[in-house]
Design a protein around this motif. Structure first.
Motif, PDB file in Angstrom:
ATOM      1  N   LEU A 124     -90.942  19.210  13.515  1.00  0.00           N
ATOM      2  CA  LEU A 124     -89.890  18.377  13.268  1.00  0.00           C
ATOM      3  C   LEU A 124     -88.898  19.352  11.916  1.00  0.00           C
ATOM      4  CD1 LEU A 124     -89.028  15.588  13.879  1.00  0.00           C
ATOM      5  CD2 LEU A 124     -89.725  14.846  11.695  1.00  0.00           C
ATOM      6  N   GLU A 147     -85.056  12.767  17.545  1.00  0.00           N
ATOM      7  CA  GLU A 147     -85.775  13.772  16.895  1.00  0.00           C
ATOM      8  C   GLU A 147     -85.406  15.171  17.204  1.00  0.00           C
ATOM      9  OE1 GLU A 147     -89.864  13.389  17.649  1.00  0.00           O
ATOM     10  OE2 GLU A 147     -89.720  11.343  18.319  1.00  0.00           O
ATOM     11  N   VAL A 149     -86.347  18.762  16.631  1.00  0.00           N
ATOM     12  CA  VAL A 149     -87.564  19.655  16.853  1.00  0.00           C
ATOM     13  C   VAL A 149     -87.315  21.281  17.086  1.00  0.00           C
ATOM     14  CG1 VAL A 149     -88.927  17.564  16.978  1.00  0.00           C
ATOM     15  CG2 VAL A 149     -88.319  19.018  19.074  1.00  0.00           C
TER      16      VAL A 149
END
Length: 210
Positions: A124, A147, A149
């Protein structure tokens, strides 16, 4: 104030209206997004008071969608150059949006390589975000999550991918992110971006005598 449901409806409309002309745009992009384009648009963050220089293709291409031209599933390459040791670390950066009732937590990545499929840990890179007024308290059954990442990849693999570049073909380097829960996320980068990115890194190293 928008409810979680109304917010979701707006997102669906914005996503849905973004599909028109996609095929034509993709064809045009193949001709525009050349290695030279990605090299010339690569950004360099190099502060005299920082120990690391960062080269990125973030501005090379953005997949804007909907009436408001939002950027959703975006990805790019980054290189982190240690100015003390000249060591370079390479990273794939990916922004992932999805709808669901909870976080997926993407933690692994599989990617193509000349000698077979490779697996890497996905990390992350920014604090995850839940979009919608009801999402933080999970009062709504469906939220839109984001998210951001990334995974590391070595230079030898990037060089081998770059060697497969063919002009005007739009060939992609494919990979997917694997979550702890829920569905895998599939995406990729143009091989032209890999080529231009490496050229930008080598150009920086040459100017610095690395």
């Amino acid at each position: 104030m928008l409810t979680g449901f109304r917010f979701l409806v707006i997102l669906v409309v914005l996503f849905g209206l973004s599909g028109c002309g996609t095929t034509k745009q993709q064809t045009q992009n193949v001709l525009i997004l050349t290695p030279e384009h990605f090299k010339n648009t690569a950004t360099v963050e190099d502060d005299d008071l920082e120990v690391t220089a960062i080269i990125s293709t973030e501005k090379g291409s953005k997949r804007r969608q909907g009436l408001l031209h939002f950027v959703y599933e975006d990805n790019f390459l980054r290189a982190f150059i240690d100015k003390a040791t000249d060591e370079v670390n390479y990273q794939v950066y990916q922004s992932i949006y999805y709808e669901g009732s909870d976080w997926r937590f993407y933690c692994k990545a599989n990617y193509e390589a000349p000698d077979g499929l490779k697996t890497a840990d996905a990390k992350l890179l920014k604090a995850p975000i839940a979009h919608g007024f009801d999402c933080p308290g999970h009062k709504s059954s469906v939220c839109t999550y984001n998210e951001q990442v990334g995974f590391s990849v070595n230079r030898e693999i990037l060089d081998s991918i770059a060697s497969t570049y063919e002009p005007n073909k739009g060939t992609k380097w494919n990979f997917k992110f694997i979550p702890r829960f829920g569905e895998d996320f599939y995406d990729g980068l143009l091989v032209a971006e890999v080529v231009g990115f490496l050229q930008a890194v080598d150009s920086y190293k040459e100017t610095k005598g690395i």
